[in-house]
Design a protein around this motif. Sequence first.
Motif, PDB file in Angstrom:
ATOM      1  N   TYR A 161      47.962  36.237  38.429  1.00 29.80           N
ATOM      2  CA  TYR A 161      46.782  36.505  39.267  1.00 29.80           C
ATOM      3  C   TYR A 161      45.524  35.923  38.638  1.00 29.80           C
ATOM      4  N   ILE A 162      45.379  36.144  37.326  1.00 25.31           N
ATOM      5  CA  ILE A 162      44.171  35.682  36.630  1.00 25.31           C
ATOM      6  C   ILE A 162      44.006  34.174  36.832  1.00 25.31           C
ATOM      7  N   TYR A 202      38.368  38.163  44.895  1.00 22.13           N
ATOM      8  CA  TYR A 202      38.533  36.769  45.307  1.00 22.13           C
ATOM      9  C   TYR A 202      39.555  36.670  46.443  1.00 22.13           C
ATOM     10  N   VAL A 262      39.874  38.973  40.573  1.00 18.29           N
ATOM     11  CA  VAL A 262      40.872  38.270  41.381  1.00 18.29           C
ATOM     12  C   VAL A 262      41.095  39.007  42.710  1.00 18.29           C
ATOM     13  N   ALA A 281      42.160  32.778  40.053  1.00 18.67           N
ATOM     14  CA  ALA A 281      40.690  32.792  40.203  1.00 18.67           C
ATOM     15  C   ALA A 281      40.005  32.176  38.982  1.00 18.67           C
ATOM     16  N   LYS A 282      40.758  31.322  38.303  1.00 18.10           N
ATOM     17  CA  LYS A 282      40.330  30.814  36.989  1.00 18.10           C
ATOM     18  C   LYS A 282      38.933  30.185  36.990  1.00 18.10           C
ATOM     19  N   PRO A 314      38.199  35.561  34.486  1.00 17.77           N
ATOM     20  CA  PRO A 314      38.371  36.639  35.467  1.00 17.77           C
ATOM     21  C   PRO A 314      39.110  37.840  34.900  1.00 17.77           C
TER      22      PRO A 314
END
Length: 296
Positions: free
Chosen positions: A221-222, A285, A282, A225-226, A277
């Motif tokens: 997940y991280i 996002y 995330v 939205a890097k 993030p």
Amino acid sequence: MNKMIEVEHFTKRYGDFTAVDDISFTVDEGSIFAFLGPNGAGKTTMIKMMADVLLPDSGQILYDGRDIHIIGDEYRAKVGYLPQEISFYSNFTGKDYLAYSAALKGMEKSYAKQRIDELAHHVGLQNDLKRQCRAYSGGMQRRLGIAQALLDNPEILILDEPTAGLDPLERVKFRNIISAYSNDRLVLLSTHIVSEIEHIASKIMMMEYGVIRYVNTSEEYIKMAKNCVWLVKMSAEKLVEYQNNAVISNVIAKDGAMEVRVIDEEKPFANAVQTAPTLEDVYLYIFHYLPQKARR
Ligand SMILES: Nc1ncnc2c1ncn2[C@@H]1O[C@H](COP(=O)(O)OP(=O)(O)O)[C@@H](O)[C@H]1O
Ligand SMILES: [Mg+2]
């Protein structure tokens, strides 16, 4: 081979409203699987079907390769379940409630007594067991429910919003209990609080409108939205105007200005600095930039 749960094409309707729409996934032994999503996403409906207290309209669930409706009682005997809402008999003490739950699970009396003492300590209720549980605070009732779910060391632990009403210290304790417990078992839980599960869940299903958005690890997940999280300094006046058209995950007052944490696919201001993030970023996002249309 490890035991696993396989959910295949779960669908549940209430009248002509589809609360869970064709959901499939697997959960491995030794893992914590979390359902995450806004209120109304369908988490409780999923949890109830996994605990075998609600029948799906279609689809099935296999445990260790066998359909749970065929194994029936044998499956339910392996499950510890904390519902989202618990109702307590009016004059039951905490101890009565746990002893009654142990009897329903068919636990032998001296073993039940030993487990009740152990678990009361784990959840910090050892001094409250003689009080009526209807008079407990919301957090204490939640902890009593968690103890109930853990009583006979279930192979499968299913918890619906286990941390609702817990204070920060109780949340940390809860996370430690669950992490230790999940070693050789299966834990499924639901929450709408992202930070609860960021560091303990092996897999997180984000769901909305009864459908799966993603099933990923926190790390996966991280990465999504890097390049989308920014820190921006601005005045309080500017923030009041800006916040209506922006996705903001946090604000800190710093050196007489505001440090604003902004989720944006593009650099929002010349002075914005990119930052790493968190799962909460995330989540914002995904739900703002990659929206799912309601299908039901
Ligand atoms: N017994 C019911 N009858 C009709 N609609 C229901 C019932 N239970 C839940 N729903 C609806 O199904 C959707 C999913 O609910 P729920 O599974 O409780 O979601 P969550 O736990 O994610 O908040 C919601 O829109 C809710 O209003
Ligand atoms: Mg719910």
